[in-house]
Design a protein around this motif. Sequence first.
Motif, PDB file in Angstrom:
ATOM      1  N   UNK A 101       0.845  -1.194   0.000  1.00  0.00           N
ATOM      2  CA  UNK A 101       0.000   0.000   0.000  1.00  0.00           C
ATOM      3  C   UNK A 101       0.881   1.245   0.000  1.00  0.00           C
ATOM      4  N   UNK A 102       1.483   1.516  -1.140  1.00  0.00           N
ATOM      5  CA  UNK A 102       2.321   2.711  -1.252  1.00  0.00           C
ATOM      6  C   UNK A 102       1.483   3.971  -1.086  1.00  0.00           C
ATOM      7  N   UNK A 103       0.221   3.889  -1.512  1.00  0.00           N
ATOM      8  CA  UNK A 103      -0.751   4.964  -1.276  1.00  0.00           C
ATOM      9  C   UNK A 103      -1.783   4.428  -0.281  1.00  0.00           C
ATOM     10  N   UNK A 104      -1.844   4.940   0.938  1.00  0.00           N
ATOM     11  CA  UNK A 104      -2.782   4.424   1.949  1.00  0.00           C
ATOM     12  C   UNK A 104      -4.236   4.439   1.501  1.00  0.00           C
ATOM     13  N   UNK A 105      -4.553   5.292   0.514  1.00  0.00           N
ATOM     14  CA  UNK A 105      -5.929   5.343   0.050  1.00  0.00           C
ATOM     15  C   UNK A 105      -6.355   4.047  -0.635  1.00  0.00           C
ATOM     16  N   UNK A 106      -5.360   3.241  -1.039  1.00  0.00           N
ATOM     17  CA  UNK A 106      -5.672   1.941  -1.634  1.00  0.00           C
ATOM     18  C   UNK A 106      -6.383   1.018  -0.638  1.00  0.00           C
ATOM     19  N   UNK A 107      -6.203   1.268   0.627  1.00  0.00           N
ATOM     20  CA  UNK A 107      -6.832   0.429   1.655  1.00  0.00           C
ATOM     21  C   UNK A 107      -8.340   0.613   1.664  1.00  0.00           C
ATOM     22  N   UNK A 108      -8.797   1.782   1.246  1.00  0.00           N
ATOM     23  CA  UNK A 108     -10.222   2.078   1.298  1.00  0.00           C
ATOM     24  C   UNK A 108     -10.611   2.594   2.670  1.00  0.00           C
ATOM     25  N   UNK A 109     -11.897   2.856   2.846  1.00  0.00           N
ATOM     26  CA  UNK A 109     -12.381   3.382   4.116  1.00  0.00           C
ATOM     27  C   UNK A 109     -12.279   2.311   5.203  1.00  0.00           C
ATOM     28  N   UNK A 110     -11.653   2.669   6.301  1.00  0.00           N
ATOM     29  CA  UNK A 110     -11.523   1.758   7.440  1.00  0.00           C
ATOM     30  C   UNK A 110     -12.686   2.025   8.386  1.00  0.00           C
ATOM     31  N   UNK A 111     -13.480   1.002   8.630  1.00  0.00           N
ATOM     32  CA  UNK A 111     -14.670   1.159   9.460  1.00  0.00           C
ATOM     33  C   UNK A 111     -14.378   0.738  10.897  1.00  0.00           C
ATOM     34  N   UNK A 112     -14.866   1.538  11.840  1.00  0.00           N
ATOM     35  CA  UNK A 112     -14.762   1.220  13.271  1.00  0.00           C
ATOM     36  C   UNK A 112     -16.172   0.981  13.797  1.00  0.00           C
ATOM     37  N   UNK A 113     -16.409  -0.215  14.319  1.00  0.00           N
ATOM     38  CA  UNK A 113     -17.705  -0.579  14.884  1.00  0.00           C
ATOM     39  C   UNK A 113     -17.659  -0.480  16.407  1.00  0.00           C
TER      40      UNK A 113
END
Length: 653
Positions: A449-461
């Motif tokens: 993941x050279x660009x962290x945006x590749x991870x997508x939205x990280x959801x916290x429940x």
Amino acid sequence: MLKLLAPLLVLFVVAAGVALTDRPPPRADFTFINRGDVNTLDLQRMSFLQDLRVARLLYEGLVQNDIFTPGFDIIPGVAESWEMSEDGTTYTFNLRDDALWSNGEPVLASHFVYSWRRAILPDTAADYAKLFLNIEGSQAFYDWRTERLASFKEGDDAEALWAETLAKFDELVGLETPDERTLVVRLKRPLPYFLDLCAFAVFYPVYPPLVSQYERPDPKTGRLDSQRGWTKPDVLISNGPFVLTEWKFKRSMRMEANEQWWNRESLAIESIEIPSVTDPNMQVLAFRSGAVDWVSDLTPPYRSEIIADKRAFYAEHADEIERLKAEGWDPLEIDRRLPRDERNFVQMWPIFGTYFYNFNCSETLPDGRPNPLRDARVRRAFAMVIDKRTIVEDVRRLGEPVANLLIPPGSIGGYTSPSPMRSVSLAANEAERESIYEEARALLREAGYSDPRQIGAVQILFNKDAGHDLVAQSIAKDWQRALGVEVSLITKEVKIYREDLKQHDYMTARAGWYGDYGDPTTFLDLSKTGDGNNDRNYSNPAFDDLLNRAADELDPERRMALLTEAEALIMHEVPIVPLFYYTTLYQSDPTRFTGITPHPRTNQNLYLVDILGDGKGTDEIKRMPRSDSHGTRSPNAPTAPTPPTTDTAGDAS
């Protein structure tokens, strides 16, 4: 005119009848607010603290814990005595003759076999089934039953399969009843904490003649279908200190003393009521108005102010507190001996629990996307940048200790904690913090993941209440600022939240755990492959192997060393990231009643309550032994708690 009045007269009579039949009973001797509404009274399906607390009122196991000893010593329950074989694998329990169910029938050894079988059956889906798999042959039986259910087809004979299952259980599982007052348990390996497990509520018995009426094999699946009608107040038969007389959904629960309990004469209270008050502000008002005697989990948004008042009170009496501490009194007894003051109606001390965040370790996320958190490097990066100091000092403001390990250090005798993972919470200065941030970003790049945006939205429940939203917001800011990822917060009602955890229907989620028994495995087993409490869906053969080797290890020191290695591995792999260690916050007047223990294990046995000066009971104060008279301590005895300072206060949400 009479005709016109007739309908109103009928309505009046009906209303009067309803009022008379719904008239509340007299105030109970002891009234308390539980940690939440009870989910179930089915012992083998329990896992939540509030359920287990009520279970210890209604039921009794083979043995009990003496909650007023530092080592939570084992004392008799239904079993008046027991013997262990020299190799530590066989226990023989001798049941007392006067152990009775609330209907007057005797508690039999076969009742324990029936109840433990329910816990082992995969049909029950018990969260604590893994604890019973320490019994010889139980794993083989569990696997056999699982395979037979998987191959069952609609139209097959479900009754025949059930009969075969009962026979297979008797054939494989190491439980024997030479007679109805003797229970023999054969373990597959020595288990140093087995008696502690027997004191755990899920090991208590249910009444087979009743429960079996609500169970039948499902003709479509072959599974044993268990209905819950037997837990109703007008139906339930139990064997503990109290019997259930009322359970109004989201209103209240009431219990009366069990006249058939073998130790009935020891009870100093005749009735207990648990009103359903979920709003933290209303809980405080209920206590201040005298409607309740004890609030078991004080969580109003202004609790930091309540704690500040308590600390101010302690500061005013610092010399007296130091004198009482030097004399060896426990924190609750110290509070009881201080001048009467409303600021002292709050009790605070450390407990055996950790608040943490889960990372979902499944291959894919609930929406079908590949799961970036499947990679331990990604999990490590996220864990490293959480500023736990900010959470405990600026967000919670309750003095809870930062947690850098899963097992509270110093809580288990003979256990050595591993070194913690590098994180910003341990950084000594700003330069070190920046170095850790860069190391975390490098881990993401290494994971692809050279660009962290590749991870997508990280959801916290997280679930509502108790400040979980504020913790989530703080963590979201850390991840956004340090890693540049997008974060979204998801709030759900507690029951839906719990179900999402069980189904691994989340990405990251808040969680917490209180140790069930005094051994490291009570925390480490949470991440073992296939464990009923493995909400992270984490699986690591190396970790499982360490736990298995520890289970086979007879040398206590070597066993603890293996468990230390296991915790070190789990902290490096990070399916769980610890945030802080729980402290408990109760609300009560310590001079009004006794029976609450300040022990870190927090297993309150409320049948021990004695209202002082009410003419019932002995009015003898129940307290922890003075520190100068502890005698021989259990090898797993936790450190005796001390009165709170600015470093020990909080809630147990």
